[in-house]
Every structure is written in structure tokens, then in C-alpha cells.
Motif scaffolding. Structure first.
Motif, short mmCIF file in Angstrom:
data_model
loop_
_atom_site.label_atom_id
_atom_site.label_comp_id
_atom_site.label_asym_id
_atom_site.label_seq_id
_atom_site.Cartn_x
_atom_site.Cartn_y
_atom_site.Cartn_z
N PHE A 192 0.85 -1.18 0.00
CA PHE A 192 0.00 0.00 0.00
C PHE A 192 0.89 1.24 0.00
N ASP A 193 0.37 2.32 -0.53
CA ASP A 193 1.15 3.56 -0.59
C ASP A 193 1.23 4.26 0.76
N ALA A 194 0.22 4.08 1.58
CA ALA A 194 0.21 4.68 2.92
C ALA A 194 -0.84 3.95 3.74
N ALA A 195 -0.80 4.17 5.06
CA ALA A 195 -1.77 3.54 5.94
C ALA A 195 -2.05 4.45 7.13
N ILE A 196 -3.26 4.36 7.66
CA ILE A 196 -3.71 5.16 8.79
C ILE A 196 -4.08 4.22 9.93
N ASP A 197 -3.56 4.51 11.11
CA ASP A 197 -3.86 3.73 12.32
C ASP A 197 -5.04 4.40 13.02
N TYR A 198 -6.25 3.83 12.86
CA TYR A 198 -7.43 4.48 13.42
C TYR A 198 -7.42 4.48 14.95
N LYS A 199 -6.61 3.60 15.55
CA LYS A 199 -6.55 3.56 17.01
C LYS A 199 -5.71 4.69 17.59
N ASN A 200 -4.80 5.21 16.80
CA ASN A 200 -3.87 6.22 17.31
C ASN A 200 -3.84 7.51 16.49
N ASP A 201 -4.41 7.50 15.29
CA ASP A 201 -4.42 8.68 14.43
C ASP A 201 -5.81 9.30 14.39
N ASP A 202 -5.86 10.57 14.07
CA ASP A 202 -7.11 11.23 13.71
C ASP A 202 -7.35 10.93 12.23
N VAL A 203 -8.30 10.04 11.96
CA VAL A 203 -8.48 9.55 10.59
C VAL A 203 -8.79 10.70 9.63
N GLY A 204 -9.67 11.60 10.03
CA GLY A 204 -10.02 12.71 9.15
C GLY A 204 -8.83 13.60 8.82
N GLU A 205 -8.02 13.90 9.82
CA GLU A 205 -6.85 14.75 9.59
C GLU A 205 -5.81 14.06 8.72
N ARG A 206 -5.62 12.78 8.96
CA ARG A 206 -4.65 12.03 8.14
C ARG A 206 -5.11 11.94 6.70
N LEU A 207 -6.41 11.81 6.48
CA LEU A 207 -6.92 11.79 5.11
C LEU A 207 -6.68 13.13 4.42
N LYS A 208 -6.83 14.21 5.14
CA LYS A 208 -6.56 15.53 4.55
C LYS A 208 -5.09 15.64 4.14
N GLU A 209 -4.21 15.07 4.97
CA GLU A 209 -2.78 15.12 4.65
C GLU A 209 -2.44 14.24 3.45
N LEU A 210 -3.01 13.03 3.44
CA LEU A 210 -2.65 12.05 2.41
C LEU A 210 -3.41 12.26 1.11
N CYS A 211 -4.58 12.86 1.19
CA CYS A 211 -5.42 13.06 0.00
C CYS A 211 -5.86 14.52 -0.06
N PRO A 212 -4.94 15.45 -0.32
CA PRO A 212 -5.29 16.87 -0.30
C PRO A 212 -6.34 17.24 -1.33
N ASP A 213 -6.46 16.47 -2.38
CA ASP A 213 -7.48 16.74 -3.40
C ASP A 213 -8.74 15.89 -3.20
N GLY A 214 -8.79 15.19 -2.07
CA GLY A 214 -9.96 14.38 -1.75
C GLY A 214 -9.77 12.91 -2.07
N VAL A 215 -10.67 12.10 -1.53
CA VAL A 215 -10.66 10.65 -1.74
C VAL A 215 -11.52 10.34 -2.96
N ASN A 216 -10.90 9.75 -3.98
CA ASN A 216 -11.64 9.42 -5.20
C ASN A 216 -12.49 8.17 -5.06
N GLY A 217 -11.99 7.21 -4.27
CA GLY A 217 -12.72 5.97 -4.09
C GLY A 217 -12.52 5.44 -2.68
N PHE A 218 -13.57 4.86 -2.12
CA PHE A 218 -13.50 4.30 -0.77
C PHE A 218 -14.17 2.95 -0.76
N PHE A 219 -13.45 1.93 -0.30
CA PHE A 219 -13.97 0.56 -0.16
C PHE A 219 -14.16 0.32 1.33
N ASP A 220 -15.41 0.32 1.78
CA ASP A 220 -15.69 0.33 3.22
C ASP A 220 -16.15 -1.03 3.73
#
Length: 333
Positions: A192-220
Motif C-alpha cells: 500500500f502507498d500509505a496507511a492510517i492507524d485508526y486507534k492512534n491517528d485522527d483519521v479525518g486529519e490524516r486523510l486531509k494530509e494524504l489526499c489533499p485533493d480528496g478521496v476518489n474511491g473508498f472501499f468500506d
């Protein structure tokens, strides 16, 4: 074989399903009737959807009190009253959480035991795992080269395969998982190009950092607050694919829906759900692709295996506590 050791539902869970909701017992096997086959189960699949089968009503088939827990399995024929099957044949099917399963011949599917351990047919090649991931990516999410593509429960059986296929299709893949070990696994082992630890990271803030132009696709695979965090960061004309919602399965009478759903309208985005059996024509192509990737070593799926049928209730709890990496299985005997 004269008995099977099985896991049966003792009482319906409210909240997390814990071992005290089940009973493990030995049951006498009936005489084999014409057209039926008896299978010695080697591995049992542990799946999040099983929790939704314990309610008494719902989308999936339900388990009655005192009945064997429904589960996929893989094993070998030990006795056959059908011309289609012989002892020694490797098969996969809905065998339940038990050591020996007696099923109609039509309920079995033959598997290729030359590809590796039989557990592959519940993991990478399994309907609830690899096939679900392939169909979800190739037929629903359809990531494009260069997309910022996010996968939740990314270190699990479905998420890890879905992320690898999206990466294969040219997307920039970001996984969400719990704990530093899983984050390391996603990046260093799965690529994977990057990963977010939801137990220790602020998921929303990390997404802003990693995807400054937004998330194009999400597999939930999770739902709940993680789905909201991604919706808040969805790009224009983004796509959200709902595969599962493990955060909701312990209390299906009080589901927490997405509070950020208006982002879909604001950003002309779409949300679509699926199950692999909605695409029957794609199951064989999925399995063919996955088998070829197994053979050439270009796909990876770790296994977390608990030994002994008595540990199945523990395994189900481990899944909902996020204690497994890759495919969670019970070795029946």
C-alpha cells in the motif's frame, strides 16, 4: 466416523458475541442417506457476517437456538453416497462450525488442492474473502489509475485483497487499520502507498494530509465514524463502495448511519453497496484471476489460524476485537 464435534448457538447475543453464547458438543452422525456426502472439515472460515446470523432475523440466513453455527469450510470427502464424489476429494462448501459435515452432493464444490493449502479456498480464493474483494473492486468501485483509493479494515481478509487489486489497477492505495503492526504490514508487505492507524491517528486529519485533493474511491468494510471521516474528505465525483459494516454488527437494532452523507450531494458523489452473489457471472472470472495471482506469487494474504473446533467462539470474538491479520480461520481438528 460416528460423531461430529460442533459449535451450536446457546443464547442470542446482545452486543458482542462471546464464548458463553455458544456450546461445543459431540453429536452422533446419522446414517448416510443416498445422494449425501460426508466431509471431514479441515478449516472453518470466520467471517464478520456470522454475527448477523445470530439475531433470529436479518438479511443473511439465521441460526436457530441449538443449531450448528453457519460457516463456510474446506475439507475432504470421507464417505459418499453419490456417484459424483469419492473419498479423498477436496471440497469447499457451507459445512458449518463442526468437524464432520453431512451435506447433499449438490452443495459441494471441488477445489484444486495443487495450488497450496486448502485454506486458500477460504481466503484468497474464497467467496466471502478474495472473490468478494475482486468483484467489489472490478465490478463496483472501479478505481482508475492515479485515484486516491482508501480501504477500511484493510488488514483483514477482504480489505487486504481489495487494496492489492486496486493497486494492481493503478490506484494510489491508502489503508485504514488498527495498530502500528497492521499499518506496517499494509505498507511493507502488501505494498500500500500509505496507511492510517485508526486507534492512534485522527483519521479525518490524516486523510486531509494524504489526499489533499480528496478521496476518489473508498472501499468500506467498517461503517460508523470511519465512513463519516472519509465522506467528509470525498472528492468531486467520488465513489463509495459499501462491502460491510463490522462496527455495526453487534447492535443491528440501533445502526449508526452516516452523518456526513450530504457530502455525496455536495460533491456529486455516489455510494453503492454489493454482495458477491449479486454478480454470479463474475465469480468464475474472479477465481481464475485470483488463482493465477496465487500461482505467480503476485498476491498476498496472511492467515491467522486458531487450532481446534473448541476455539471457534474465541475466534469470532477475536475478529470483532480486531485481533487478526489477514484471513481468520479455525483448524477444525
Amino acid at each position: 466416523m460416528t460423531t461430529t464435534r460442533r459449535v451450536a448457538l446457546l443464547r442470542r447475543p446482545t452486543g458482542m458475541a462471546t464464548p458463553d453464547h455458544f456450546v461445543v458438543e459431540d453429536v452422533e452422525l446419522p446414517p448416510l442417506e443416498p445422494g449425501n456426502v460426508r466431509v471431514a472439515v479441515e478449516y472453518i472460515s470466520v467471517d464478520a457476517a456470522t454475527r448477523t446470523m445470530l439475531r433470529g432475523e436479518g438479511f443473511h440466513m439465521q441460526v436457530g437456538l441449538g443449531e450448528t453455527i453457519l460457516a463456510g469450510g474446506v475439507g475432504r470427502v470421507v464417505e459418499s453416497a453419490s456417484d459424483e464424489w469419492e473419498p479423498g476429494d477436496a471440497v469447499v462448501g457451507g459445512f458449518g462450525a463442526q468437524t464432520v459435515s453431512t451435506v447433499p452432493a449438490a452443495f459441494l464444490n471441488r477445489v484444486d488442492d495443487s495450488l497450496g493449502p486448502l485454506s486458500l479456498h477460504l481466503g484468497v480464493l474464497g467467496g466471502s474473502s478474495g472473490v468478494t474483494a475482486w468483484i467489489g473492486i472490478r465490478k463496483v468501485a472501479k478505481p482508475r489509475p492515479g485515484d486516491s483509493f482508501v480501504v477500511s479494515a484493510a488488514a483483514g481478509a477482504v480489505g487486504s485483497i481489495a487494496g492489492q487489486i486496486a493497486k494492481r489497477d493503478g490506484a494510489r492505495v491508502i489503508g485504514i487499520a488498527g495498530g502500528p503492526d497492521k499499518v506496517k504490514y499494509l505498507v511493507e508487505t502488501l505494498g500500500f502507498d500509505a496507511a492510517i492507524d485508526y486507534k492512534n491517528d485522527d483519521v479525518g486529519e490524516r486523510l486531509k494530509e494524504l489526499c489533499p485533493d480528496g478521496v476518489n474511491g473508498f472501499f468500506d468494510n467498517v461503517g460508523g465514524p470511519i465512513l463519516d471521516a472519509v465522506l467528509d474528505n470525498i472528492a468531486m465525483r467520488g465513489r463509495v463502495t459499501i462491502c460491510g459494516a463490522i462496527s455495526q454488527y453487534d447492535d443491528m437494532d440501533d445502526i449508526t448511519g452516516p452523518s456526513m452523507y450530504l457530502r455525496l450531494a455536495e460533491r456529486q458523489s455516489v455510494m453503492e453497496g454489493f454482495a458477491y452473489f449479486h454478480f454470479p457471472e463474475s465469480i468464475r472470472p474472479a477465481m481464475d484471476d485470483l488463482a493465477s495471482w496465487v500461482e505467480d506469487g503476485s498476491i498476498e494474504l496472511s492467515e491467522t489460524i486458531l487450532d481446534g473446533i473448541d476455539r471457534y467462539p474465541e475466534a469470532l470474538q477475536i475478529m470483532f476485537e480486531g485481533g487478526n491479520t489477514g484471513k481468520l480461520l479455525v483448524r477444525a481438528t
